[in-house]
Design a protein around this motif. Structure first.
Motif, short mmCIF file in Angstrom:
data_model
loop_
_atom_site.label_atom_id
_atom_site.label_comp_id
_atom_site.label_asym_id
_atom_site.label_seq_id
_atom_site.Cartn_x
_atom_site.Cartn_y
_atom_site.Cartn_z
N HIS A 195 12.16 -3.00 8.84
CA HIS A 195 12.77 -1.66 8.74
C HIS A 195 14.25 -1.65 9.12
CE1 HIS A 195 8.65 0.63 8.88
NE2 HIS A 195 8.69 -0.31 7.96
N ASN B 192 6.92 -3.54 9.79
CA ASN B 192 7.86 -2.87 10.69
C ASN B 192 9.09 -3.71 11.03
OD1 ASN B 192 5.89 -0.94 10.65
ND2 ASN B 192 5.10 -1.36 12.69
N GLY C 63 0.81 -1.23 0.00
CA GLY C 63 0.00 0.00 0.00
C GLY C 63 0.83 1.27 0.00
N ILE C 64 1.65 1.45 1.01
CA ILE C 64 2.36 2.72 1.12
C ILE C 64 3.52 2.76 0.12
CG2 ILE C 64 4.21 2.56 2.86
CD1 ILE C 64 1.26 5.00 2.86
N ASP D 102 10.02 -7.29 -3.28
CA ASP D 102 8.95 -7.66 -2.35
C ASP D 102 9.01 -9.16 -2.15
OD1 ASP D 102 6.06 -6.09 -1.45
OD2 ASP D 102 6.16 -8.28 -1.24
N ARG E 147 3.76 -9.04 -6.71
CA ARG E 147 3.56 -7.63 -6.35
C ARG E 147 4.72 -6.78 -6.88
NH1 ARG E 147 1.61 -7.82 -0.44
NH2 ARG E 147 -0.16 -8.87 -1.37
N TRP F 92 -0.41 -8.17 9.02
CA TRP F 92 0.84 -7.96 9.77
C TRP F 92 0.67 -6.89 10.86
CZ3 TRP F 92 3.22 -3.31 10.28
CH2 TRP F 92 2.90 -2.32 9.34
N LYS G 205 7.71 5.04 8.78
CA LYS G 205 7.48 5.03 10.21
C LYS G 205 6.76 3.74 10.60
CE LYS G 205 3.57 4.98 11.02
NZ LYS G 205 2.39 4.15 10.67
#
Ligand code: NAD
Length: 353
Positions: A80, A77, A14-15, A37, A42, A165, A98
């Motif tokens: 990251h 997350n 999405g982001i 990914d 995707r 997730w 974030k």
């Protein structure tokens, strides 16, 4: 013309798509080189959409094979820290979504990798790029609020646990506090002049659940939805800063309320500023109370525009060495606050830092 910035992305969900749309708008400055990914289809879809040269399912392989200048890290997350560190070690500048990491220990390791690499690690605090934030920051910097001594903020949904997730603690690190709270606490701290946390109290609850049963409304769900849920529904925190100021924060994905709530209120010795739900300033003029409402074109403060500005700024930092608005140390300070609220919720005691 200067050379184009070679861009990669890890996390094409999405982001990730929002980042790519923003890069596309400055395609005269960038080149879409590699998309990664875990889900090969995707990544292939993003290649098709944006013209990436190559795709990967393994970020280590991507950083080993490609010569990138910049990468957006848009994964769950738990990716990251490892992905940002691998990128920095490969000499790639990073824009990490974030929250910066799962906890402050990971964030510290990321900063160490940033320092060793001499590259940039920028954190995706996208709301700092809002027009309303810009206006508020200028007001604060010009001393119009006086001393900001108290801030209240919250983001509460009636039904809005995205599942997948997001609600799986080993991949997210937590629930609405680490998801929604990150934005609100960062905005508050940014506007307060970035004080450092010295203590926090917190409480978390998981009394309502994921509520995937609810009918009659459109629920926003994560890309690979499942209703597994082992994170909090609600988190509340009270944070003390080194300048004596305090912050109250509440975040929830689900609560029995009439409608969703978003608020951010700063209280200063000269004036009060409400940034959300609507920007307004409360003060006195000629011994009369005043309410001031700045006129800001809604489109200019919209979600997409903020991402456009964030990505353009990142590329500017990489290409021209512009000073970064969202440096990694702000991400670390934020993770310290989240850690302290979660720890206090676990132990039932104030956590001192
Ligand atoms: N700034 C904002 O306003 C904002 C909004 C939404 C999400 N986010 C953040 O963006 C990140 C992604 O959220 P999303 O909503 O796009 O999630 P998503 O589920 O839509 O997409 C995440 C993608 O990352 C991929 N992925 C996960 N781990 C990976 C790994 N190790 N290597 C390669 N690919 C991997 C998944 O397969 C998935 O396609 C999260 O950290 C989230 O907090 C920020």
């Amino acid at each position: 013309m200067s050379k184009k910035i070679k861009v990669g992305i890890v996390g094409c969900g999405g982001i990730g798509g929002v980042h790519l749309e923003a890069y596309k708008k400055i395609s005269d400055q960038i080149e879409f080189v590699a998309a990664c990914d875990l889900n090969a289809e995707r990544a292939a879809q993003r290649k098709e959409q944006y013209g990436f040269a190559r795709t990967y399912t393994d970020f280590e392989e991507m950083f080993a094979k490609e010569e990138l200048d910049a990468v957006s890290v848009c994964t769950w997350n738990n990716g990251h820290a490892p992905i940002s560190i691998a990128a920095l070690k490969a000499g790639v500048n990073v824009l990490c979504e974030k929250p910066m990491a799962m906890n402050s220990k990971e964030a510290e390791a990321m900063i160490e990798a940033e320092k060793k690499s001499g590259k940039l690690l920028m954190i995706g605090f996208v709301r700092r790029f809002g027009e309303n934030t810009k206006f508020s920051k200028q007001l604060v910097d010009n001393g119009k609020l006086g001393e900001i001594y108290y801030v209240k903020t919250g983001c509460i949904r009636r039904v809005g646990n995205p599942g997948g997730w997001f609600s799986d603690k080993k991949r997210s690190g937590g629930g609405p506090l680490i998801d929604l709270g990150v934005h609100m606490i960062d905005l508050a701290r940014y506007l307060m002049g970035k004080p450092k946390v010295v203590a926090a109290m917190g409480a978390t609850y998981d009394k309502v659940g994921i509520r995937s049963n609810v009918k009659g409304i459109v629920q926003w769900k994560s890309m690979d939805y499942s209703d597994y849920n082992d994170v909090e529904d609600l988190a509340a925190g009270f944070v003390r800063f080194d300048n004596g100021a305090t912050l109250i924060v509440e975040n929830s994905w689900t609560q029995h309320i009439k409608e969703d709530k978003l608020y951010l209120e700063l209280f200063g010795s000269k004036a009060g500023l409400q940034m959300e739900p609507e920007l307004e300033i409360y003060s006195e003029e000629n011994d009369y109370l005043t309410n001031v409402k700045p006129v800001i074109n809604e489109n200019a403060s919209g979600f997409g525009n903020n991402f456009d500005r964030e990505i353009a700024h990142f590329v500017d930092c990489v290409a021209r060495g512009t000073q970064c608005l969202n440096p990694s140390e702000d991400g670390l300070e934020l993770m310290k606050i989240l850690d302290a609220i979660y720890k206090s919720a676990e132990t039932g005691r104030e956590v001192q830092l």
